[in-house]
Design a protein around this motif. Structure first.
Motif, mmCIF file in Angstrom:
data_model
loop_
_atom_site.group_PDB
_atom_site.id
_atom_site.type_symbol
_atom_site.label_atom_id
_atom_site.label_comp_id
_atom_site.label_asym_id
_atom_site.label_seq_id
_atom_site.Cartn_x
_atom_site.Cartn_y
_atom_site.Cartn_z
ATOM 1 N N PRO A 121 -22.554 -8.876 27.938
ATOM 2 C CA PRO A 121 -23.652 -9.678 27.410
ATOM 3 C C PRO A 121 -25.002 -9.438 28.081
ATOM 4 O O PRO A 121 -26.015 -9.941 27.611
ATOM 5 C CB PRO A 121 -23.167 -11.106 27.690
ATOM 6 N N ASN A 122 -25.042 -8.695 29.169
ATOM 7 C CA ASN A 122 -26.275 -8.576 29.939
ATOM 8 C C ASN A 122 -27.114 -7.376 29.514
ATOM 9 O O ASN A 122 -26.581 -6.329 29.146
ATOM 10 C CB ASN A 122 -25.953 -8.451 31.425
ATOM 11 N N PRO A 123 -28.444 -7.512 29.591
ATOM 12 C CA PRO A 123 -29.319 -6.369 29.314
ATOM 13 C C PRO A 123 -29.064 -5.247 30.315
ATOM 14 O O PRO A 123 -28.710 -5.495 31.465
ATOM 15 C CB PRO A 123 -30.727 -6.946 29.487
ATOM 16 N N VAL A 124 -29.255 -4.009 29.867
ATOM 17 C CA VAL A 124 -29.027 -2.843 30.711
ATOM 18 C C VAL A 124 -30.308 -2.009 30.748
ATOM 19 O O VAL A 124 -30.850 -1.656 29.696
ATOM 20 C CB VAL A 124 -27.861 -1.984 30.177
ATOM 21 N N LYS A 125 -30.793 -1.729 31.969
ATOM 22 C CA LYS A 125 -31.934 -0.826 32.126
ATOM 23 C C LYS A 125 -31.507 0.336 33.005
ATOM 24 O O LYS A 125 -30.974 0.128 34.094
ATOM 25 C CB LYS A 125 -33.130 -1.550 32.742
ATOM 26 N N ASN A 140 -37.096 8.538 15.202
ATOM 27 C CA ASN A 140 -36.056 8.883 14.234
ATOM 28 C C ASN A 140 -34.880 7.924 14.303
ATOM 29 O O ASN A 140 -34.113 7.792 13.350
ATOM 30 C CB ASN A 140 -35.560 10.314 14.479
ATOM 31 N N ASN A 141 -34.754 7.252 15.452
ATOM 32 C CA ASN A 141 -33.659 6.306 15.623
ATOM 33 C C ASN A 141 -34.040 4.892 15.182
ATOM 34 O O ASN A 141 -33.302 3.947 15.394
ATOM 35 C CB ASN A 141 -33.225 6.268 17.095
ATOM 36 N N GLY A 142 -35.208 4.759 14.558
ATOM 37 C CA GLY A 142 -35.620 3.457 14.064
ATOM 38 C C GLY A 142 -36.489 2.676 15.031
ATOM 39 O O GLY A 142 -36.819 1.518 14.794
ATOM 40 N N GLY A 143 -36.843 3.285 16.142
ATOM 41 C CA GLY A 143 -37.728 2.631 17.098
ATOM 42 C C GLY A 143 -37.107 1.461 17.819
ATOM 43 O O GLY A 143 -37.810 0.553 18.286
ATOM 44 N N THR A 144 -35.776 1.426 17.934
ATOM 45 C CA THR A 144 -35.103 0.277 18.547
ATOM 46 C C THR A 144 -34.961 0.410 20.058
ATOM 47 O O THR A 144 -34.574 -0.537 20.720
ATOM 48 C CB THR A 144 -33.700 0.096 17.944
ATOM 49 N N ILE A 145 -35.254 1.577 20.601
ATOM 50 C CA ILE A 145 -35.057 1.812 22.031
ATOM 51 C C ILE A 145 -36.378 1.587 22.763
ATOM 52 O O ILE A 145 -37.409 2.110 22.371
ATOM 53 C CB ILE A 145 -34.561 3.242 22.288
ATOM 54 N N SER A 146 -36.336 0.814 23.830
ATOM 55 C CA SER A 146 -37.546 0.572 24.607
ATOM 56 C C SER A 146 -37.441 1.296 25.948
ATOM 57 O O SER A 146 -36.354 1.467 26.484
ATOM 58 C CB SER A 146 -37.750 -0.928 24.841
ATOM 59 N N TYR A 147 -38.598 1.707 26.465
ATOM 60 C CA TYR A 147 -38.590 2.374 27.762
ATOM 61 C C TYR A 147 -39.953 2.263 28.432
ATOM 62 O O TYR A 147 -40.985 2.101 27.791
ATOM 63 C CB TYR A 147 -38.188 3.839 27.633
ATOM 64 N N THR A 148 -39.918 2.321 29.749
ATOM 65 C CA THR A 148 -41.104 2.499 30.560
ATOM 66 C C THR A 148 -40.926 3.828 31.284
ATOM 67 O O THR A 148 -39.827 4.389 31.295
ATOM 68 C CB THR A 148 -41.255 1.364 31.592
ATOM 69 N N GLY A 149 -41.989 4.321 31.887
ATOM 70 C CA GLY A 149 -41.794 5.593 32.576
ATOM 71 C C GLY A 149 -43.035 6.114 33.253
ATOM 72 O O GLY A 149 -44.113 5.517 33.195
ATOM 73 N N TYR A 150 -42.840 7.284 33.900
ATOM 74 C CA TYR A 150 -43.947 7.937 34.598
ATOM 75 C C TYR A 150 -43.692 9.441 34.628
ATOM 76 O O TYR A 150 -42.553 9.889 34.753
ATOM 77 C CB TYR A 150 -44.086 7.410 36.028
ATOM 78 N N ILE A 176 -23.238 5.922 24.283
ATOM 79 C CA ILE A 176 -22.075 5.385 24.994
ATOM 80 C C ILE A 176 -22.188 3.867 25.133
ATOM 81 O O ILE A 176 -21.225 3.128 24.918
ATOM 82 C CB ILE A 176 -21.931 6.037 26.376
ATOM 83 N N LEU A 177 -23.397 3.383 25.455
ATOM 84 C CA LEU A 177 -23.579 1.956 25.677
ATOM 85 C C LEU A 177 -23.695 1.165 24.377
ATOM 86 O O LEU A 177 -23.264 0.015 24.304
ATOM 87 C CB LEU A 177 -24.826 1.722 26.529
ATOM 88 N N SER A 178 -24.258 1.754 23.343
ATOM 89 C CA SER A 178 -24.510 1.007 22.119
ATOM 90 C C SER A 178 -23.304 0.921 21.201
ATOM 91 O O SER A 178 -23.314 0.152 20.242
ATOM 92 C CB SER A 178 -25.688 1.623 21.360
ATOM 93 N N GLU A 179 -22.252 1.707 21.486
ATOM 94 C CA GLU A 179 -21.061 1.647 20.644
ATOM 95 C C GLU A 179 -20.471 0.236 20.611
ATOM 96 O O GLU A 179 -19.953 -0.201 19.592
ATOM 97 C CB GLU A 179 -19.997 2.631 21.146
ATOM 98 N N SER A 180 -20.538 -0.468 21.739
ATOM 99 C CA SER A 180 -19.930 -1.796 21.804
ATOM 100 C C SER A 180 -20.953 -2.896 22.068
ATOM 101 O O SER A 180 -20.610 -3.990 22.498
ATOM 102 C CB SER A 180 -18.867 -1.837 22.910
ATOM 103 N N GLY A 181 -22.215 -2.637 21.826
ATOM 104 C CA GLY A 181 -23.236 -3.653 22.071
ATOM 105 C C GLY A 181 -24.467 -3.386 21.237
ATOM 106 O O GLY A 181 -24.556 -2.390 20.519
ATOM 107 N N SER A 182 -25.428 -4.300 21.334
ATOM 108 C CA SER A 182 -26.664 -4.178 20.574
ATOM 109 C C SER A 182 -27.624 -3.230 21.274
ATOM 110 O O SER A 182 -27.809 -3.310 22.487
ATOM 111 C CB SER A 182 -27.321 -5.548 20.430
ATOM 112 N N PRO A 183 -28.289 -2.334 20.520
ATOM 113 C CA PRO A 183 -29.285 -1.449 21.138
ATOM 114 C C PRO A 183 -30.421 -2.221 21.797
ATOM 115 O O PRO A 183 -31.072 -1.713 22.705
ATOM 116 C CB PRO A 183 -29.799 -0.621 19.953
ATOM 117 N N ASP A 184 -30.647 -3.463 21.350
ATOM 118 C CA ASP A 184 -31.721 -4.259 21.942
ATOM 119 C C ASP A 184 -31.446 -4.591 23.400
ATOM 120 O O ASP A 184 -32.350 -4.966 24.138
ATOM 121 C CB ASP A 184 -31.902 -5.553 21.151
#
Length: 209
Positions: A121-125, A140-150, A176-184
């Protein structure tokens, strides 16, 4: 963090990294001696880790004159550094090279891996030290993935992937992570440490971690 296929010294076209080198000093060296040694070697300190006794120094500029004559490049500087009794070890900045990778079916592996995992149930970063990320792949993936970076290559906030390896790795982890959880629930901290040819310097990895 992707493990490299090779690890070697390599001169860069970048003025910054052509001047950088790692030193390991004798344990009994005082702060005053260290400062005097840096001055004598025409260098400044960029980073240090007291636990392992390792420091990253950078030569201010080439050429410079000293008691050994005029020093015109990093190799000459390292030869001179090795002769100082306060220094146990000295080495030029080193380079990792990413392994070759295969993009199947012309995509970046953002879909249909059919892998099972339990996200919970916990968010993963997730922090990824690699060649960056492709915004196009995320779009192309629908813009559902969020990220920060440098981007530690260009020193800016846009870790654009000009090699492909970083995007490939991020996409596999995402699947691997989204197979059993929400991409959000999944976000990335993308740290671009490798250039378009897949080379990444230890100095960039040091600052990225």
């Amino acid at each position: 963090l992707c493990l490299p296929s090779s690890f070697f010294a390599k001169n860069s076209n970048s003025e910054t990294h052509d001047r950088q080198y790692f030193v390991k000093l004798c344990k009994e060296v005082s702060t005053n001696e260290i400062n005097s040694l840096m001055t004598e070697l025409n260098s400044v300190e960029l980073w240090k880790n007291d636990k392992i006794g390792l420091r990253l120094w950078s030569v201010k500029k080439f050429p410079y004159s000293c008691t050994d004559g005029e020093i015109t490049d990093l190799n000459g500087h390292l030869v001179r550094s090795r002769g100082k009794t306060s220094i146990d070890e000295v080495t030029a900045d080193m380079v990792f090279e990413l392994e070759d990778f295969e993009i199947r079916n012309g995509n970046s592996q953002f879909d249909n891996l059919q892998l099972s995992a339990t996200l919970g149930p916990n968010p993963v970063k997730i922090a990824i030290l690699d060649s960056g990320i492709s915004d196009e792949a995320f779009s192309n993936n629908g813009g559902t993935i969020s990220y920060t970076g440098y981007d530690y290559i260009e020193n800016d906030l846009i870790p654009d992937d000009q090699n492909g390896h970083g995007t490939f790795v991020a996409s596999i982890i995402y699947n691997i992570l989204s197979e059993s959880g929400s991409p959000d629930q999944i976000s990335f901290d993308i740290r671009k440490t490798h250039d378009n040819e897949g080379f990444g310097k230890i100095s960039n990895l040091v600052f990225a971690t």
